[in-house]
Design a protein around this motif. Structure first.
Motif, short mmCIF file in Angstrom:
data_model
loop_
_atom_site.label_atom_id
_atom_site.label_comp_id
_atom_site.label_asym_id
_atom_site.label_seq_id
_atom_site.Cartn_x
_atom_site.Cartn_y
_atom_site.Cartn_z
N GLY A 36 28.77 23.07 -72.88
CA GLY A 36 29.35 24.18 -72.15
C GLY A 36 28.41 25.32 -71.80
O GLY A 36 28.83 26.26 -71.12
N ASP A 37 27.15 25.27 -72.20
CA ASP A 37 26.20 26.37 -71.93
C ASP A 37 25.28 25.98 -70.77
O ASP A 37 24.33 25.21 -70.96
N PRO A 38 25.54 26.51 -69.58
CA PRO A 38 24.77 26.09 -68.41
C PRO A 38 23.28 26.42 -68.47
O PRO A 38 22.45 25.62 -68.03
N TYR A 39 22.93 27.55 -69.03
CA TYR A 39 21.52 27.95 -69.11
C TYR A 39 20.74 27.01 -70.03
O TYR A 39 19.71 26.46 -69.65
N GLU A 40 21.25 26.81 -71.24
CA GLU A 40 20.55 25.96 -72.21
C GLU A 40 20.52 24.51 -71.74
O GLU A 40 19.52 23.81 -71.92
N GLN A 41 21.60 24.06 -71.14
CA GLN A 41 21.62 22.68 -70.62
C GLN A 41 20.61 22.50 -69.49
O GLN A 41 19.91 21.49 -69.44
N ALA A 42 20.52 23.46 -68.60
CA ALA A 42 19.55 23.36 -67.49
C ALA A 42 18.13 23.32 -68.05
O ALA A 42 17.32 22.48 -67.64
N MET A 51 20.61 20.64 -58.22
CA MET A 51 21.34 21.01 -59.42
C MET A 51 22.83 20.88 -59.13
O MET A 51 23.32 21.39 -58.13
N TYR A 52 23.50 20.16 -60.00
CA TYR A 52 24.94 19.96 -59.88
C TYR A 52 25.59 20.71 -61.04
O TYR A 52 25.21 20.52 -62.19
N VAL A 53 26.54 21.57 -60.73
CA VAL A 53 27.21 22.36 -61.75
C VAL A 53 28.72 22.14 -61.65
O VAL A 53 29.25 21.91 -60.56
N THR A 54 29.39 22.21 -62.78
CA THR A 54 30.84 22.02 -62.76
C THR A 54 31.58 23.33 -62.46
O THR A 54 32.78 23.30 -62.23
N ALA A 72 17.32 29.58 -65.35
CA ALA A 72 16.58 28.52 -66.04
C ALA A 72 15.61 27.84 -65.08
O ALA A 72 14.46 27.56 -65.43
N HIS A 73 16.05 27.60 -63.85
CA HIS A 73 15.20 26.97 -62.83
C HIS A 73 13.98 27.84 -62.55
O HIS A 73 12.85 27.37 -62.53
N SER A 74 14.22 29.12 -62.37
CA SER A 74 13.13 30.05 -62.08
C SER A 74 12.12 30.11 -63.23
O SER A 74 10.91 30.10 -63.01
N GLU A 75 12.62 30.18 -64.44
CA GLU A 75 11.73 30.23 -65.60
C GLU A 75 10.91 28.95 -65.71
O GLU A 75 9.73 28.98 -66.06
N PHE A 76 11.53 27.83 -65.43
CA PHE A 76 10.85 26.55 -65.59
C PHE A 76 9.81 26.31 -64.51
O PHE A 76 8.71 25.86 -64.78
N PHE A 77 10.15 26.60 -63.27
CA PHE A 77 9.27 26.27 -62.15
C PHE A 77 8.34 27.41 -61.74
O PHE A 77 7.32 27.16 -61.10
N GLY A 78 8.67 28.65 -62.09
CA GLY A 78 7.78 29.77 -61.80
C GLY A 78 7.33 29.80 -60.35
O GLY A 78 8.14 29.74 -59.43
N ASP A 79 6.01 29.85 -60.16
CA ASP A 79 5.45 29.95 -58.81
C ASP A 79 5.46 28.65 -58.03
O ASP A 79 5.09 28.63 -56.86
N VAL A 80 5.89 27.55 -58.64
CA VAL A 80 5.97 26.27 -57.92
C VAL A 80 6.99 26.39 -56.80
O VAL A 80 6.76 25.92 -55.69
N VAL A 134 25.87 20.81 -66.31
CA VAL A 134 24.75 20.85 -65.38
C VAL A 134 24.08 19.48 -65.35
O VAL A 134 23.89 18.85 -66.39
N GLU A 135 23.69 19.06 -64.16
CA GLU A 135 22.87 17.86 -63.99
C GLU A 135 21.80 18.20 -62.98
O GLU A 135 22.07 18.90 -62.00
N VAL A 136 20.58 17.75 -63.21
CA VAL A 136 19.47 18.08 -62.32
C VAL A 136 18.75 16.82 -61.86
O VAL A 136 18.72 15.81 -62.56
N GLU A 137 18.14 16.89 -60.68
CA GLU A 137 17.28 15.85 -60.14
C GLU A 137 16.01 16.52 -59.65
O GLU A 137 16.00 17.73 -59.37
N ALA A 138 14.95 15.74 -59.50
CA ALA A 138 13.71 16.30 -58.96
C ALA A 138 12.96 15.23 -58.16
O ALA A 138 13.06 14.04 -58.44
N VAL A 139 12.20 15.73 -57.19
CA VAL A 139 11.31 14.89 -56.40
C VAL A 139 9.94 15.55 -56.44
O VAL A 139 9.81 16.76 -56.20
N ALA A 140 8.92 14.75 -56.77
CA ALA A 140 7.55 15.27 -56.82
C ALA A 140 6.69 14.51 -55.82
O ALA A 140 6.89 13.30 -55.60
#
Length: 128
Positions: free
Chosen positions: A46-52, A78-81, A92-100, A119-125
């Protein structure tokens, strides 16, 4: 073009028939990822920040399996309920990716694979 895949070894990957990540040429795609621990239990129900944060950590590990890093990520989804959680997930996204600063999409969905996941996340690199 070669294709490499990686797995986290969860039962879901075998049952559903998918890979955690696939590298095809210079692109790595990481599948939808919810915040689970090594036993498959949802982290911080139930915690969106910690889950992300946790889910992005799993994404980072999947990228590393393909000699890729967070700095190579060009897109996230990012998929959120509950769309009211957008600020916490975005933080959480901003903290994780920073200047990327990859392009990012966030959408509200009616549910995820398990009710405790919000929360569910996907990424493409893109790598060279």
């Amino acid at each position: 073009m070669g294709r490499e895949r990686s797995s986290t070894g969860t039962d879901w990957e075998e049952q559903v028939g998918y890979s955690r990540a696939i590298r095809a040429g210079d692109t790595v795609r990481v599948a939808g990822t919810i915040a689970t621990d090594d036993d498959g239990e949802v982290v911080a129900p139930g915690d969106p920040y910690e889950q992300a944060k946790h889910a992005f950590g799993i994404v980072e590990d999947a990228l590393a399996d393909h000699d890729t890093a967070i700095e190579d990520v060009v897109q996230t989804r990012m998929y959120v309920t509950d769309i009211d959680d957008q600020e916490r997930v975005g933080e959480a996204h901003s903290e994780f990716f920073g200047d990327v600063r990859p392009v990012a999409t966030m959408v509200e969905v009616s549910g995820l694979a398990t009710p405790e996941a919000v929360v569910e996340v996907e990424a493409v690199a893109q790598v060279e």
